[in-house]
Design a protein around this motif. Structure first.
Motif, PDB file in Angstrom:
ATOM      1  N   GLU A 170      -1.007  21.484  10.276  1.00 16.51           N
ATOM      2  CA  GLU A 170      -0.385  22.069   9.079  1.00 16.51           C
ATOM      3  C   GLU A 170       0.551  23.138   9.605  1.00 16.51           C
ATOM      4  O   GLU A 170       0.129  24.003  10.370  1.00 16.51           O
ATOM      5  N   TYR A 171       1.809  23.059   9.250  1.00 18.75           N
ATOM      6  CA  TYR A 171       2.798  23.973   9.837  1.00 18.75           C
ATOM      7  C   TYR A 171       3.634  24.630   8.754  1.00 18.75           C
ATOM      8  O   TYR A 171       4.180  23.960   7.875  1.00 18.75           O
ATOM      9  N   LYS A 172       3.731  25.953   8.856  1.00 19.09           N
ATOM     10  CA  LYS A 172       4.571  26.694   7.908  1.00 19.09           C
ATOM     11  C   LYS A 172       5.880  27.026   8.615  1.00 19.09           C
ATOM     12  O   LYS A 172       5.862  27.684   9.666  1.00 19.09           O
ATOM     13  N   THR A 173       6.990  26.570   8.101  1.00 19.44           N
ATOM     14  CA  THR A 173       8.263  26.790   8.799  1.00 19.44           C
ATOM     15  C   THR A 173       8.657  28.271   8.701  1.00 19.44           C
ATOM     16  O   THR A 173       8.539  28.877   7.634  1.00 19.44           O
ATOM     17  N   THR A 195      -0.195  15.095   8.446  1.00 22.86           N
ATOM     18  CA  THR A 195       0.657  16.226   8.846  1.00 22.86           C
ATOM     19  C   THR A 195       1.151  16.936   7.586  1.00 22.86           C
ATOM     20  O   THR A 195       1.625  16.284   6.651  1.00 22.86           O
ATOM     21  N   THR A 196       1.022  18.269   7.593  1.00 22.42           N
ATOM     22  CA  THR A 196       1.460  19.038   6.423  1.00 22.42           C
ATOM     23  C   THR A 196       2.501  20.066   6.847  1.00 22.42           C
ATOM     24  O   THR A 196       2.322  20.752   7.851  1.00 22.42           O
ATOM     25  N   VAL A 197       3.590  20.132   6.091  1.00 26.98           N
ATOM     26  CA  VAL A 197       4.603  21.166   6.325  1.00 26.98           C
ATOM     27  C   VAL A 197       4.709  22.006   5.057  1.00 26.98           C
ATOM     28  O   VAL A 197       4.816  21.464   3.947  1.00 26.98           O
ATOM     29  N   ILE A 198       4.666  23.334   5.259  1.00 26.98           N
ATOM     30  CA  ILE A 198       4.834  24.238   4.126  1.00 26.98           C
ATOM     31  C   ILE A 198       6.127  25.009   4.329  1.00 26.98           C
ATOM     32  O   ILE A 198       6.380  25.532   5.418  1.00 26.98           O
ATOM     33  N   THR A 231       2.944  16.651   2.466  1.00 34.17           N
ATOM     34  CA  THR A 231       1.859  16.054   3.240  1.00 34.17           C
ATOM     35  C   THR A 231       2.172  14.590   3.530  1.00 34.17           C
ATOM     36  O   THR A 231       2.506  13.824   2.615  1.00 34.17           O
ATOM     37  N   LEU A 232       2.081  14.247   4.798  1.00 37.12           N
ATOM     38  CA  LEU A 232       2.405  12.880   5.237  1.00 37.12           C
ATOM     39  C   LEU A 232       1.178  12.245   5.894  1.00 37.12           C
ATOM     40  O   LEU A 232       0.560  12.845   6.770  1.00 37.12           O
ATOM     41  N   GLU A 233       0.849  11.042   5.467  1.00 35.85           N
ATOM     42  CA  GLU A 233      -0.228  10.268   6.120  1.00 35.85           C
ATOM     43  C   GLU A 233       0.361   9.590   7.353  1.00 35.85           C
ATOM     44  O   GLU A 233       1.382   8.900   7.247  1.00 35.85           O
ATOM     45  N   GLY A 234      -0.301   9.771   8.484  1.00 34.77           N
ATOM     46  CA  GLY A 234       0.230   9.209   9.731  1.00 34.77           C
ATOM     47  C   GLY A 234       0.059   7.696   9.831  1.00 34.77           C
ATOM     48  O   GLY A 234      -0.707   7.081   9.094  1.00 34.77           O
ATOM     49  N   ARG A 235       0.825   7.137  10.751  1.00 36.30           N
ATOM     50  CA  ARG A 235       0.767   5.706  11.099  1.00 36.30           C
ATOM     51  C   ARG A 235       0.845   4.755   9.897  1.00 36.30           C
ATOM     52  O   ARG A 235       0.007   3.867   9.728  1.00 36.30           O
TER      53      ARG A 235
END
Ligand SMILES: O=C(O)C1=C[C@@H](OP(=O)(O)O)[C@@H](O)[C@H](O)C1
Ligand SMILES: C=C(OP(=O)(O)O)C(=O)O
Length: 449
Positions: A170-173, A195-198, A231-235
């Motif tokens: 989980e990543y905060k830009t 993978t989560t980006v905030i 939020t993205l589900e991998g593969r």
């Protein structure tokens, strides 16, 4: 790539023109074009692209896709196919990935490489070598990639070793940046987890839209007042798709601004993307009293588009542009500053720190260009103030473009309405984003020499 591989600098002047008229379609959107090629690389099967921007930045992304294992073929103007290598199946590139002047292409591809078991060397021109890449490398390292070599301060040339098994993070830009968000998501595509980006300020969402279009599972939720959590589900099972690229609002901004400040003008710009995360300039120009009509709104290729009619606007007035609007008009500040020079009163543009790390230090380049043409302006902290001449701008200046296409186009537009011609020291970089700028503008009646 280094300066020796650039064409010789070619100065160009724009002189006072009247009555720009006609219809034009700007080239395909640069952001969408990069992403279409990259998603094409990451699926198996044939992705068809219509309206691809054939500017140098995008062509370099196409070349990098080839080096990573895709078959990328041009069939006609803007018509391309990509037969992808497939997620998890990229090839080790044999040569340097040379991204020329392109921040977006290089940073998004760092995300792709970072999430795969390949090692690639990234480089570009003198402008790209100055741009900060730590903002991309930091999250990629959290995901498991390794930076084997880098120039001082995390700059290109960079040797990046990706990982076959990116960690779900989980990543905060740290800043509102679609390039950071996209790099993390593209690396996360090959992760066995989520993978989560905030982002606390929403940036352009073309990567999320394109991922959905190719069959990935992506959820975007509001975060705080202006932000998003993605939020993205991998593969995922990506499926090759057809992409129709809408006209680039950042390129449309130049004929649009030219019509507003050039006496007697009335033009229509067709098929322009009106994604709200790209529309800050339109909002600002309407607040300034610009004669703009947004007509024939429709959806094309999954994006909102419209035809934009712009007419000479003798009564433009200065406005206060809030910092919160910066992400939705980030590349449009150079041309907004030019329009502001023709308005009456002061335009305040706030929160422009990100302009310092574009193809040039755009804050400094804008101020220098305005001053060279007799426009009163000041930089205070991260804000730019322009005191307009109410339709009267002296011009006559020589503008240094510092390998920056948007600085070149913005000041050429100024020359169309200033009292004396405006000259830019080098027009060659315009080919990175808008190769047909000159002929399309000349067709409307713009005078260049
Ligand atoms: O993701 C993209 O396509 C872009 C994001 C923006 O950069 P940042 O992510 O650095 O804000 C913008 O300035 C650039 O022209 C294109
Ligand atoms: C900032 C820009 O592009 P990039 O970051 O891709 O070089 C731009 O086109 O204005």
């Amino acid at each position: 790539m280094n300066d020796a591989t650039h064409p010789e600098p070619a100065p160009l002047s724009a002189s006072r023109s009247t009555g720009l008229s006609g219809r034009l379609r700007p080239p395909g959107d640069k952001s969408v074009s990069h992403r279409a090629l990259i998603l094409g690389l990451l699926c198996v099967g044939e992705t068809q692209i219509e309206g691809l921007l054939e500017g140098d930045d995008v062509l370099r992304t196409g070349a990098a896709c080839r080096q990573l294992g895709a078959r990328v073929v041009r069939h006609g103007e803007g018509l391309w196919t990509v037969n992808g290598a497939g997620l998890g199946s990229l090839l080790n590139p044999e040569e340097i990935l040379d991204f020329g002047n392109a921040g977006t292409g290089s940073r998004l591809m760092m995300g792709v490489v970072g999430g795969h078991a390949v090692t690639a060397r990234f480089d570009g021109d003198a402008s790209l070598r100055k741009r900060p890449m730590r903002r991309i490398l930091d999250p990629l390292q959290l995901q498991g990639a390794r930076v084997l070599e880098q120039a001082e301060g995390g700059r290109c040339p960079i040797l990046l070793q990706g990982t076959a098994e990116p960690l779900p993070i989980e990543y905060k830009t740290p800043v509102a940046s679609a390039q950071i968000k996209s790099a993390v998501l593209l690396a996360g595509l090959n992760s066995p987890g989520r993978t989560t980006v905030i982002e606390t300020e929403a940036s352009r969402d073309h990567t999320e839209k394109m991922l959905l279009h190719f069959g990935a599972q992506v959820v975007s939720e509001p975060f705080g007042e202006h932000g998003r959590k993605i939020t993205l589900e991998g593969r995922p099972q990506l499926r090759a798709s057809k992409v129709c690229v809408p006209a680039d609002p950042s390129s449309a901004a130049f004929p649009l601004a030219a019509a507003l400040i050039t006496e007697g003008s009335d033009i229509t710009i067709e098929g322009v993307m009106t994604n709200p995360l790209r529309s800050g300039l339109l909002t600002t120009l309407l607040e300034m009293g610009a004669h703009i009509e947004v007509e024939n709104r429709r959806v094309e290729g999954g994006e909102e588009v419209a035809d934009i009619r712009a007419r000479y606007s003798a009564d433009l007035r200065g406005v206060d542009v809030p910092a919160a609007r910066a992400p939705s008009m980030i590349d449009e500040y150079p041309i907004l500053a030019v329009v502001a020079a023709f308005a009456s009163g002061e335009t305040r543009m706030r929160g422009l720190s990100e302009l310092r790390v574009k193809e040039s230090d755009r804050l400094a380049a804008i101020a220098a260009g305005l001053t060279a043409n007799g426009v009163d302006c000041a930089i205070e902290g991260d804000d730019l103030f322009v005191r307009g001449g109410a339709g009267d701008v002296k011009g006559g200046g020589l503008v240094e473009t510092h390998l920056d296409h948007r600085i070149a186009m913005s000041f050429l537009v100024m020359g169309l309405a200033a009292r004396q011609a405006v000259t830019v020291d080098d027009e060659t970089m315009i080919a990175t984003s808008f190769p047909a700028f000159r002929p399309l503008m000349e067709k409307l009646g713009a005078k260049f020499s």
